[in-house]
Design a protein around this motif. Structure first.
Motif, mmCIF file in Angstrom:
data_model
loop_
_atom_site.group_PDB
_atom_site.id
_atom_site.type_symbol
_atom_site.label_atom_id
_atom_site.label_comp_id
_atom_site.label_asym_id
_atom_site.label_seq_id
_atom_site.Cartn_x
_atom_site.Cartn_y
_atom_site.Cartn_z
ATOM 1 N N ASP A 206 0.794 -1.316 0.016
ATOM 2 C CA ASP A 206 0.106 0.052 -0.012
ATOM 3 C C ASP A 206 0.744 1.134 -0.003
ATOM 4 O O ASP A 206 0.585 1.990 -0.663
ATOM 5 C CB ASP A 206 -0.984 -0.074 1.205
ATOM 6 N N TYR A 207 2.034 1.327 0.849
ATOM 7 C CA TYR A 207 2.726 2.449 0.759
ATOM 8 C C TYR A 207 3.618 2.632 -0.496
ATOM 9 O O TYR A 207 3.765 3.600 -0.937
ATOM 10 C CB TYR A 207 3.824 2.397 1.883
ATOM 11 N N ALA A 208 4.141 1.344 -1.025
ATOM 12 C CA ALA A 208 4.949 1.419 -2.362
ATOM 13 C C ALA A 208 4.132 2.012 -3.406
ATOM 14 O O ALA A 208 4.267 2.683 -4.336
ATOM 15 C CB ALA A 208 5.218 -0.104 -2.770
ATOM 16 N N ASN A 209 2.559 1.826 -3.309
ATOM 17 C CA ASN A 209 1.685 2.424 -4.251
ATOM 18 C C ASN A 209 1.398 3.742 -4.255
ATOM 19 O O ASN A 209 1.272 4.596 -4.947
ATOM 20 C CB ASN A 209 0.626 1.654 -4.556
ATOM 21 N N MET A 210 1.459 4.110 -2.913
ATOM 22 C CA MET A 210 0.942 5.422 -2.323
ATOM 23 C C MET A 210 2.077 6.372 -2.613
ATOM 24 O O MET A 210 1.843 7.391 -3.098
ATOM 25 C CB MET A 210 0.549 5.516 -0.833
ATOM 26 N N PHE A 211 3.380 6.125 -2.484
ATOM 27 C CA PHE A 211 4.491 6.973 -2.549
ATOM 28 C C PHE A 211 4.987 6.786 -4.035
ATOM 29 O O PHE A 211 5.238 5.774 -4.428
ATOM 30 C CB PHE A 211 5.525 6.778 -1.352
ATOM 31 N N LYS A 212 5.158 8.023 -4.519
ATOM 32 C CA LYS A 212 5.661 7.972 -5.949
ATOM 33 C C LYS A 212 7.129 7.561 -6.262
ATOM 34 O O LYS A 212 7.685 7.129 -7.253
ATOM 35 C CB LYS A 212 5.288 9.196 -6.740
ATOM 36 N N GLY A 213 7.943 7.651 -5.107
ATOM 37 C CA GLY A 213 9.140 6.996 -5.192
ATOM 38 C C GLY A 213 9.996 7.366 -3.714
ATOM 39 O O GLY A 213 9.320 7.430 -2.950
ATOM 40 N N LEU A 214 11.206 7.150 -3.993
ATOM 41 C CA LEU A 214 12.181 6.843 -2.870
ATOM 42 C C LEU A 214 13.438 7.949 -3.151
ATOM 43 O O LEU A 214 13.725 8.059 -4.178
ATOM 44 C CB LEU A 214 12.524 5.643 -2.551
ATOM 45 N N ARG A 215 14.096 8.359 -1.912
ATOM 46 C CA ARG A 215 15.127 9.099 -2.287
ATOM 47 C C ARG A 215 16.446 8.149 -1.544
ATOM 48 O O ARG A 215 16.232 7.980 -0.413
ATOM 49 C CB ARG A 215 15.055 10.520 -1.491
ATOM 50 N N VAL A 216 17.694 8.193 -2.441
ATOM 51 C CA VAL A 216 18.739 7.873 -1.968
ATOM 52 C C VAL A 216 19.770 8.736 -1.610
ATOM 53 O O VAL A 216 19.995 9.701 -2.272
ATOM 54 C CB VAL A 216 19.412 6.706 -3.076
ATOM 55 N N ASP A 217 19.971 8.619 0.016
ATOM 56 C CA ASP A 217 20.872 9.686 0.491
ATOM 57 C C ASP A 217 22.195 9.200 1.354
ATOM 58 O O ASP A 217 22.937 9.922 1.785
ATOM 59 C CB ASP A 217 20.066 10.490 1.424
ATOM 60 N N SER A 218 22.234 7.824 1.127
ATOM 61 C CA SER A 218 23.591 7.166 1.664
ATOM 62 C C SER A 218 23.616 5.823 1.107
ATOM 63 O O SER A 218 22.808 5.265 0.257
ATOM 64 C CB SER A 218 23.459 7.170 3.270
#
Length: 410
Positions: free
Chosen positions: A272-284
């Motif tokens: 559900d979260y993977a569908n809800m959020f349009k993407g992720l941020r790589v910071d490390s």
């Protein structure tokens, strides 16, 4: 000395979006922040006093109607009540304690209501950075004509390579002028339209307004850190995603996942979260390895990773970004947030390696004690918080505690 911060929105967008979410969900929460200079810099004599003066000057910096109108026009996800809050907001020097020891090392700590102190971090970091170069005389050597040309060249190379990128360099800039020059050059280059990529905007809200760009940003590690301090790290990502979804209802849908590493986030990142959020941020961590983990996670949830945005922001320069762009092509929708390389890349000037991190939290002012918290991420060098807190969180997450932490705690 001249005032360094003169505009209320000379700040990163994420501080405003985070402040809004904090008021909406944790209006009485109290926090403590602590400054860290990762290079253990010796600051010039009198630096602490000059910094206190600059922080006191923030008390006369208030938001203008022009800035409010810009936020309402460009950031429709920000509710009207929050703009009213900003109209009445005033900084207070009493939230900040600044000291300098006999050797010249700097100590800066914040304490107060989270919804107030959250708006100090980026401003104070940018003051520290610019003030250092003023007091050491290094700022006098800056050639801004050359900087415009080199910034244009950086943008041209990324645009030609097909990169979508933004400026995220407010915190460690050489000066406000350096960031202004870089943003203008990149906007001018992007308008020339010679390539498949584009300059998407800047995290600095004032400069976005000045150049009619889109303010870029979503959230920061401190949201997850504070929640972990109050409720524990195991489900902190889950609770943070709930908080973000409640406040923004699908807008600002890029989640910063690495506060306690990929493993625990992946356990919290359900379909559900993977569908809800349009993407992720790589910071490390290793950018390529992290992207592979993200791709496999989406596939395990029967989601096509090529439909998801992945923003890379981990110590990037032009060459690293172009290499990631080539690797990520077809795997996701890549984009890049670049900070110091855009706003503090001058010959013979060493950028500051400074951060301010939330280190303690209590859910209301009536509690008699704070709970310590920390940030760990995928890079051990980016750990923040006391060794005892880091060790406790590692144990809570069923991760190995390094021997050096065990020795410190014993």
């Amino acid at each position: 000395m001249r005032q360094i911060i003169n505009h209320f929105t000379d700040d990163d967008l994420y501080k405003f979006t985070m402040c809004c979410a904090v008021i909406d969900n944790f209006p009485r929460t109290q926090v403590k922040y602590k400054f860290t200079d990762r290079n253990n810099t010796v600051y010039p004599p009198g630096f602490a006093e000059a910094l206190r003066e600059q922080i006191a000057m923030l008390e006369n910096v208030v938001i203008t109607e022009e800035e409010i109108s810009f936020l309402r026009r460009k950031c429709s996800y920000i509710p009207a009540w929050f703009c009213s809050f900003l109209k009445g907001f005033r900084y207070d020097r009493r939230w900040v304690t600044v000291e300098q020891d006999a050797e010249g090392h700097l100590s800066v700590e914040f304490e107060g209501c989270w919804s107030n102190t959250i708006l100090l971090e980026v401003k104070v970091l940018s003051i520290i950075s610019e003030l250092y170069y003023i007091m050491t005389g290094e700022a006098d050597a800056a050639d801004y004509g050359d900087y415009y040309r080199r910034s244009w060249d950086k943008a041209a190379r990324m645009i030609e390579a097909g990169c979508t990128f933004s400026d995220m360099g407010t915190r460690r800039r050489l000066s406000f002028k350096a960031q202004d020059v870089a943003v203008k050059a990149m906007k001018d280059c992007s308008r020339a339209g010679k390539g498949a990529g584009c300059f998407a905007g800047t995290s600095n809200v004032y400069l976005a307004m000045k150049y009619d760009l889109t303010p870029i940003g979503t959230m920061a590690h401190e949201l997850i850190c504070a929640i972990a301090g109050m409720y524990g790290p195991q489900m902190a990502n889950h609770l943070a995603m709930n908080v973000w979804a409640k406040t923004y209802r699908g807008a600002l849908g890029t989640f910063l996942y690495d506060t306690y590493g990929w493993r625990i986030f992946s356990l919290n990142f359900s379909e559900d979260y993977a569908n809800m959020f349009k993407g992720l941020r790589v910071d490390s961590g290793d950018n390529f390895e992290q992207l592979d983990l993200i791709v496999e996670k989406y596939k395990s949830l029967n989601i096509d990773p090529a439909t998801k945005q992945v923003i890379f922001s981990n110590a990037l320069d032009v060459e690293r970004a172009i290499a990631i762009q080539r690797y990520a092509q077809g795997k996701c929708i890549p984009s890049f947030g670049i900070g110091t390389h855009f706003t503090n890349d001058f010959p013979n000037i060493k950028p500051r390696n400074i951060v301010i991190k939330l280190v303690a939290v209590k859910i209301t002012e009536s509690w008699p004690f704070y709970s310590d918290t920390c940030k760990m991420s995928e890079d051990k060098g980016k750990y923040s918080g006391s060794p005892a807190t880091v060790a406790r969180f590692l144990e809570d997450l069923h991760l190995a505690v390094p021997e050096e932490l065990k020795r410190i705690n014993n």
